[in-house]
Every structure is written in structure tokens, then in C-alpha cells.
Design an enzyme around this catalytic site. Structure first.
Site, PDB file in Angstrom:
ATOM      1  N   HIS A   1       4.675  -9.607  26.706  1.00 20.06           N
ATOM      2  CA  HIS A   1       4.806  -9.766  25.348  1.00 20.06           C
ATOM      3  C   HIS A   1       3.564  -9.556  24.673  1.00 20.06           C
ATOM      4  O   HIS A   1       2.471  -9.772  25.194  1.00 20.06           O
ATOM      5  CB  HIS A   1       5.225 -11.213  25.007  1.00 20.06           C
ATOM      6  CG  HIS A   1       6.652 -11.844  25.232  1.00 20.06           C
ATOM      7  ND1 HIS A   1       7.596 -12.164  24.635  1.00 20.06           N
ATOM      8  CD2 HIS A   1       7.029 -11.934  26.807  1.00 20.06           C
ATOM      9  CE1 HIS A   1       8.608 -12.266  25.331  1.00 20.06           C
ATOM     10  NE2 HIS A   1       8.117 -12.205  26.819  1.00 20.06           N
TER      11      HIS A   1
ATOM     12  N   TRP B   1      11.451  -6.772  20.231  1.00 22.76           N
ATOM     13  CA  TRP B   1      10.772  -6.787  18.922  1.00 22.76           C
ATOM     14  C   TRP B   1       8.980  -6.677  19.626  1.00 22.76           C
ATOM     15  O   TRP B   1       8.366  -7.401  18.960  1.00 22.76           O
ATOM     16  CB  TRP B   1      11.004  -8.022  18.081  1.00 22.76           C
ATOM     17  CG  TRP B   1      12.360  -8.042  17.654  1.00 22.76           C
ATOM     18  CD1 TRP B   1      13.379  -7.340  17.686  1.00 22.76           C
ATOM     19  CD2 TRP B   1      12.768  -9.453  17.303  1.00 22.76           C
ATOM     20  NE1 TRP B   1      14.331  -7.775  17.455  1.00 22.76           N
ATOM     21  CE2 TRP B   1      14.395  -8.857  16.964  1.00 22.76           C
ATOM     22  CE3 TRP B   1      12.655 -10.568  17.034  1.00 22.76           C
ATOM     23  CZ2 TRP B   1      15.196  -9.891  16.556  1.00 22.76           C
ATOM     24  CZ3 TRP B   1      13.489 -11.364  16.634  1.00 22.76           C
ATOM     25  CH2 TRP B   1      14.983 -11.097  16.287  1.00 22.76           C
ATOM     26  N   HIS B   2       8.998  -5.774  20.247  1.00 24.84           N
ATOM     27  CA  HIS B   2       7.486  -5.367  20.747  1.00 24.84           C
ATOM     28  C   HIS B   2       7.255  -3.951  20.422  1.00 24.84           C
ATOM     29  O   HIS B   2       6.872  -3.294  21.550  1.00 24.84           O
ATOM     30  CB  HIS B   2       7.226  -5.769  22.357  1.00 24.84           C
ATOM     31  CG  HIS B   2       7.768  -7.257  22.551  1.00 24.84           C
ATOM     32  ND1 HIS B   2       7.946  -7.599  23.747  1.00 24.84           N
ATOM     33  CD2 HIS B   2       7.440  -8.475  21.851  1.00 24.84           C
ATOM     34  CE1 HIS B   2       8.167  -8.845  23.522  1.00 24.84           C
ATOM     35  NE2 HIS B   2       7.955  -9.460  22.528  1.00 24.84           N
TER      36      HIS B   2
ATOM     37  N   VAL C   1       1.096  -1.035   0.133  1.00 21.23           N
ATOM     38  CA  VAL C   1      -0.027  -0.100  -0.043  1.00 21.23           C
ATOM     39  C   VAL C   1       0.970   1.044   0.084  1.00 21.23           C
ATOM     40  O   VAL C   1       1.891   1.513   1.027  1.00 21.23           O
ATOM     41  CB  VAL C   1      -1.042   0.101   1.166  1.00 21.23           C
ATOM     42  CG1 VAL C   1      -1.831   1.357   1.244  1.00 21.23           C
ATOM     43  CG2 VAL C   1      -2.107  -1.066   1.079  1.00 21.23           C
TER      44      VAL C   1
END
Length: 602
Positions: A581, A536-537, A268
Site C-alpha cells: 500500500h 486505488w494505488h 490549478v
């Protein structure tokens, strides 16, 4: 979660790629081939938010839905099904966006990999599968900030239950005392289970330490009660020995519905204004392309565009569309459409480090360095869905707080959500794991990850340029506040106290590598700055806020402020980072968002 340096034969995994059945549905790779150009709903991104919304909206046979995903299909990607090989899926692989941060000032100007899933299921198809909800305080703080009680723990709890199905672990061991089934859903789409492969000599020592040092490290039967403090058994999005992702749990069951189209390999480029309602722009148009040289194709939603591209992708698309800080957007030659200065701001993530010890054991997963051993485990998983490969990184984890009387709080405010929310996390791993050092050629090891669960630093996602196929600038601003470096030091010192208990006296031989030289506060700080990485959060870059405030990006109903026809459902809407997490929260939020959307068009 950091990448494990373990040696697993990727080639051997692909030799049985046909062993896993795939499904087919209305899947397209060329936007020009879609039979229609107008849908009731267009969903951008097939991660957790987009997958859940697509499934729930297509339950109504009277509406049609288009999902646009930049990445690949998960259908034939066997690696995404095997829990233990999650480390092989990132950071720089075909399954991710392969992002890298800008140099992190407080981490000795290091750049860091920042992988986000570029595949059906998004990051739920590549993550380490840990399923933790966070605390009652995390969600009650969101409810307070948004002035909307429907975002409180009590209000969201039914959606946690709705999303999940608690299933037996792969080894079918007795889970009494390791989980409270009354706190879990049993009819949901997402499989959740305890670890299905135990390491008694390692796991038993972790539990024994909770008895010896109970005051600092209490045992917690179920950390998903809303009261996570303590040490307990890991719950993961795994069922029958395989990863359960947003793609397998939500998209695949919906693929045969005639009212769902999925367009993959398609980026997109921007959201387009299609009209005006009163003085508000209507944002129901989407422009996309398969690559930079392809002609763009446009689609339109008769009801809504739902942006679910994640905490990095969503602000990137908004900014490219002219939605954000008008001055900054205009300077790049993009025509401003909607002045929302907070787009891309408030980026927050969990910083994480690891350290390892040489141990007196032959029952760690370090024997995977031998190809024959790895092949045996792989064959066991293929044949029976049992064995080492049925699990993620660790069977137990801890959520802990800095003591209330710590001197740190004389100097810094407490950024945690409240007394039930942790400051830091431990993940206990029965083998050598590192993102800064190579795997040793011999020996057996244990590793402890330490993550800052309630950081106070805030960064941003901004545009590098106006090219939609160019990565944005990602700055998580790790450890840039005094609290964060002091809190990380306190967490690491707590971990050292943990392994100094008698439970480890005959097990730990010596610290490994540079960790052996760390004794003073300055050495702690240097070790932390040299080795911190992302768990990676990322969240927060299109934050939710109260309706009557100019701050934030979306209202409590997740609609973009100052516009009509555009809603956001992904991790970017969190005003605060949950001390957990993030995926469990996202499933619940997406389930609730689906109900909000259905209600609005009932």
C-alpha cells in the site's frame, strides 16, 4: 481497497459533529482574498506530498508557503476521523474527484470507479489506512534505475522512521510478537498502530493456518522490516482510535504558523513560464480558479513550484500546461511548452478482487446491517474511542510469491522487484465485503481480498480535452498482459488452498454467490475479469529516471527535466509500483524531498 457494503448511519454520525475539536489557521477559499501573490514556495495539492513539504518548509520562519488544494477542508469532516467508516468516503462522494476509468479491455470492457482524495490530506484522508512499506528490493530497484543510491532501502529507511510514531492500539492489548518496535519511528508526526479491536475466532484461525501450512503461508512478525513475505498483523495509520492522515499529522500542526497560507476550493488550471535560464524555461507561475466561470488568478514562486497533485492530478496539470507529448498536446489546441513524452505514461495500479464465504459464527461485523447495533458501536467510538469503529478493513494480511519453479516463469518474465518482493496480497476481513455484489440480507461471512502486488500491465493518463475542469482519461490497463491474468489466477488458487486448511473446517459453511461455481482455469479467469477493480494505488505517471537519460519526467532530485523551478513530490514519480500500500512510501519520499529542497536553498 474495495468498498465495503456495510450499513452505517451517516446521519447519526453527524449528530455529534461538534464532539471533535477543529483548528483554525490561514485558510482561504477565494484566491483573490490572499494578501500577497508571490511566495517563496507554491505547493499544488495537499495530499501526502504537499502536506509533508508544507510542514517541513514552514519550519523555517524566513520562508513563506502557499498550498493550493482543489478540495475541501478536513477540519469538520467527522467521517474522515472514524477509521471503520472509510468505505463511506468513496467512490462517489464530496471527498473525492469521482473519477471513472475508461472501459477496461481485459475486464470485459467494464468501467471502474477510480476515487482520489479531494480534501486536505488527499487520499490519506479517505483511504483504508494500511501502512506497508514494501520490500528492500522495491527501493533498491528504484536506486538502480535512477542511478542514485539515495533512493535505496538503506538510504530511505531513516525517513520511514522520521515520518511515523508507533503508538499503542486502541484496546491497548499486548502487541508482543505482532510488531517489532525497533523497526519503527517513535517521534514522528504520523500515528501508526496495530488493530485495536480483535476477532479471536477469526484472527486466530488465520494465525493457526500459518502454523499448519507454514511452507506456503509463513508467519511474519513485522512486514515493515523490508522483508514482507508471509502473513502478519496489519499496521495502520490510526492513533487513539482515529485516522491519522497527512492533514492531521502534518498540515494541522502547521496551520498556526504565520508563514503558511492554505487556499482550498481552488483548481490549478496550469503552470506558467515566468522566464528563461540559459535555454531552459523557468516554471514558477501558477494560474488557478474556483470554478469554470471564475476569473483566473495568478501566483508566482520566487524559489519553486512543487507539484503534488497525485498520480492522476499531476500529469493532468502538466499536460494542460503544455508539458508532455507535444504532438498530442498541440492537437487539443494547447501550446506546447516542454516536450516530455512520458508525462502521463507508465500508469500502474494494483488490481484487486474479493470473494466471500458463509461462516459458522455470530462474531462478524455483518450485524451492522441492524441500525441499533451500528448505533451502539458508534456511541462507543464517540465516548471512548474503542470498539469496532477504531479499525480499518482487516487485522491480518499476507504478502506472498508465486513459487520460483512455477511454469508461469517459463512463459513470462518476473515483473517483481526481486526475491523479497511479493507477487500478490491477501487481506482477511471478518464480514461480507464486495464491490460487485450487494450485501446478503442475513447470515455471517468472511471475505478474502486478493490483489496483484507486482503487475506488469501499464496504462496512461491522457487529456480528454483542454478544459482544466474536465476529468482526464484514466486507463490503468488492468490485466492486459498474459502474466497478470495468470498471476491473479495463481493468487486466487493460493487463497483457496489457504481456506482448505483444517483451521477453517468447522468455520466455513460454503462459498458465497458466483464464487461457489468457480473450479476450472477458464472459470477462474472469467471470475477475475468480471470482478477485478482498482486497489486505488496509482503511481508512475511522472516517473523518476537517471539524469542522463531522455526517458522519464523528473530527475532523482525530483525536478522536472528540461525546466527550472518546478519539482514533483507525489506518487507519480515512482518508476515502479511498490508491492505495498503506497502511502508509507510516500511519507518517506516526501520527508526526503523536503530535505532535498532545504539543502538546495541552504
Amino acid at each position: 481497497m474495495a468498498r465495503k457494503h456495510v450499513h452505517i448511519s451517516i446521519i447519526s454520525i453527524f449528530t455529534f459533529i461538534g464532539a471533535i475539536a477543529t483548528v483554525s489557521g490561514h485558510m482561504y477559499t477565494d484566491p483573490a482574498s490572499l494578501p500577497i501573490k508571490t511566495y517563496d514556495y507554491i505547493i499544488i495539492g495537499a495530499g501526502i506530498g504537499g502536506s509533508v513539504i508544507a510542514n517541513r518548509l514552514t519550519e523555517d520562519t524566513n520562508v513563506n508557503v502557499l498550498v493550493i488544494e482543489a478540495g475541501i477542508s478536513n477540519e469538520d469532516e467527522v467521517l474522515t476521523r472514524i477509521p471503520f467508516v472509510a468505505p463511506q468516503l468513496s467512490p462517489y462522494t464530496p471527498y473525492t474527484w469521482n473519477y471513472t476509468t475508461i472501459p477496461q479491455k481485459a475486464c470485459n470492457n467494464r468501467t471502474m470507479p477510480f476515487p482520489r482524495g479531494r480534501i486536505l490530506g488527499g487520499s490519506s484522508s479517505i483511504n483504508f489506512m494500511m501502512h506497508t512499506r514494501g520490500s528492500v528490493d522495491d527501493f533498491d530497484r528504484i536506486a538502480c534505475a535512477t542511478m542514485d543510491e539515495s533512493w535505496s532501502w538503506t538510504s530511505l529507511f531513516p525517513y520511514f522512521l522520521k515520518s511515523e510514531m508507533l503508538v499503542p492500539p486502541a484496546d491497548e492489548h499486548d502487541t508482543a510478537g505482532q510488531v517489532d518496535p525497533a523497526l519503527h519511528g517513535h517521534l514522528g508526526s504520523l500515528f501508526v498502530s496495530l488493530s485495536g479491536y480483535s476477532f479471536p475466532g477469526f484472527d486466530g484461525r488465520v494465525v493457526k493456518t500459518t502454523k499448519e501450512l507454514e511452507l506456503e503461508f509463513p508467519f511474519n512478525t513485522d512486514m515493515n522490516s523490508g522483508y514482507p513475505l508471509g502473513i502478519g498483523y496489519t499496521q495502520s495509520t490510526i492513533g487513539s482510535g482515529e485516522r491519522s492522515s497527512a492533514a492531521t499529522a502534518y498540515l494541522e500542526p502547521a496551520l498556526e504558523r504565520p508563514n503558511l497560507d492554505i487556499l482550498i476550493h481552488t483548481t490549478v488550471t496550469n503552470i506558467v513560464q515566468t522566464g528563461i535560464a540559459g535555454h531552459l524555461p523557468i516554471l514558477r507561475g501558477v494560474r488557478c480558479a474556483t470554478d469554470p466561470s471564475a476569473s483566473p488568478v495568478s501566483f508566482e514562486a520566487s524559489r519553486e513550484v512543487i507539484l503534488s497533485a497525485g498520480a492522476i492530478g499531476t500529469p493532468h496539470i502538466l499536460l494542460l500546461s503544455g508539458i508532455g507529448n507535444s504532438t498530442e498536446i498541440g492537437a487539443l489546441g494547447i501550446e506546447p511548452l516542454l516536450d516530455i513524452p512520458d508525462v502521463g505514461r507508465n500508469l500502474v495500479d494494483h488490481p484487486i478482487i474479493s470473494f466471500s464465504y458463509l461462516v459458522n459464527s455470530t462474531a462478524t461485523f455483518d450485524d451492522l446491517r441492524f441500525p441499533g447495533v451500528a448505533a451502539e458501536y458508534l456511541t462507543q467510538w464517540q465516548d471512548t474511542k474503542t470498539g469496532l469503529y477504531v479499525d480499518g478493513p482487516g487485522n491480518l494480511l499476507a504478502w506472498l510469491r508465486i513459487p520460483d519453479d512455477s511454469p508461469i516463469f517459463n512463459l513470462h518474465f518476473d515483473p517483481s522487484a526481486g526475491p523479497h518482493s511479493p507477487h500478490f496480497e491477501f487481506i482477511f476481513t471478518n464480514g461480507f465485503v464486495s464491490f460487485t455484489e450487494p450485501s446478503p440480507p442475513n447470515g455471517s461471512y468472511m471475505t478474502i481480498f486478493v490483489a496483484l502486488a507486482s503487475p506488469s500491465s501499464r496504462g496512461a493518463v491522457t487529456l480528454e480535452n483542454a478544459d482544466p475542469f474536465s476529468a482526464p482519461r484514466i486507463d490503468p490497463a488492468f490485466l492486459e498482459t498474459d502474466f497478470d491474468i495468470h498471476a491473479m489466477r495463481a493468487a486466487v488458487q493460493s487463497a483457496k488452498r489457504f481456506v482448505n486448511s483444517s483451521a477453517w473446517a468447522d468455520y466455513i459453511i460454503a462459498p458465497h454467490g458466483a464464487w461457489a461455481e468457480v473450479t476450472t482455469d477458464d472459470e477462474f479467469d472469467q471470475y477475475i475479469r468480471d470482478r477485478t477493480a482498482s486497489e486505488w494505488h496509482p503511481v508512475g505517471t511522472a516517473a523518476m529516471s537517471a539524469c542522463d537519460t531522455g526517458a522519464g519526467v523528473v530527475s532523482p532530485n525530483l525536478s522536472v527535466k528540461g525546466a527550472v523551478g518546478l519539482r514533483i513530490v507525489d506518487a507519480s514519480i515512482f518508476p515502479f509500483l511498490p508491492a505495498a500500500h503506497v502511502q508509507a512510501s510516500l511519507y518517506a519520499i516526501a520527508e526526503r524531498a523536503a530535505d532535498i529542497i532545504k539543502y538546495d536553498y541552504a
